[in-house]
Design an enzyme around this catalytic site. Structure first.
Site, PDB file in Angstrom:
ATOM      1  CB  THR A  15     -37.528 -20.707  26.819  1.00  0.00           C
ATOM      2  OG1 THR A  15     -38.044 -22.035  26.888  1.00  0.00           O
ATOM      3  CG2 THR A  15     -38.676 -19.715  26.739  1.00  0.00           C
ATOM      4  CG  ASP A  16     -32.175 -20.182  28.201  1.00  0.00           C
ATOM      5  OD1 ASP A  16     -33.040 -20.309  29.092  1.00  0.00           O
ATOM      6  OD2 ASP A  16     -31.360 -19.250  28.180  1.00  0.00           O
ATOM      7  CD  GLN A  17     -30.328 -26.998  31.293  1.00  0.00           C
ATOM      8  OE1 GLN A  17     -29.304 -26.571  30.792  1.00  0.00           O
ATOM      9  NE2 GLN A  17     -30.373 -28.114  31.988  1.00  0.00           N
ATOM     10  CB  VAL A  20     -34.280 -16.877  29.949  1.00  0.00           C
ATOM     11  CG1 VAL A  20     -33.991 -15.534  29.307  1.00  0.00           C
ATOM     12  CG2 VAL A  20     -34.379 -16.734  31.466  1.00  0.00           C
TER      13      VAL A  20
END
Length: 139
Positions: A15-17, A20
């Site tokens: 996931t990203d920050q 997501v």
């Protein structure tokens, strides 16, 4: 038409920050689905690679519909979208835990000689794979 479903447990590092799934990871999930699909046909990627050929991606297409987040489960549906004896196009749909379509796409592959990258006819060189692909296309 033959289809497979591959379960995916979303890992934190995917996931990203924003929590997501990072977009490039969906291509990794496509590969997981493709490997499961090939195994469902009775083959293994490493078996064909042991014969001095590889199957590079020559085209990838992806559409993002809904985000998938850390902690969710998902699954990849994979099928053979097109095959002409040389080029193979796999289709994918990734669904979230609510069975909503999150991502769809395709990848196109060719089989090539490992050293020269010259195309290899699956129909002539790997007739058992060719027959399995033709059967998988039947609707």
């Amino acid at each position: 038409m033959t289809k497979t479903e591959t379960p995916i447990r979303v890992r934190y590092q995917e996931t990203d920050q924003m929590g997501v799934v990072y977009h490039a990871n969906y291509l990794v999930w496509f590969e997981l689905g493709r490997t499961d699909f090939i195994e469902a046909l009775g083959f293994k990627y490493h078996e064909i690679e042991n014969q001095g050929v590889v199957s590079p991606v020559v085209d990838a297409n992806i559409q993002f519909k809904k985000p998938i987040r850390y902690g969710e489960d998902a699954f990849v549906e994979t099928w053979l979208d097109d095959y002409d004896g040389l080029r193979i196009t796999y289709g994918y749909r990734i669904f979230n835990k609510s069975q909503e379509l999150a991502v769809s796409g395709t990848t196109k592959h060719v089989i090539v000689k490992e050293g020269s990258f010259r195309p290899v006819s699956i129909r002539r060189s790997f007739p058992e794979w060719h027959e399995a692909y033709m059967k998988a296309l039947e609707r």
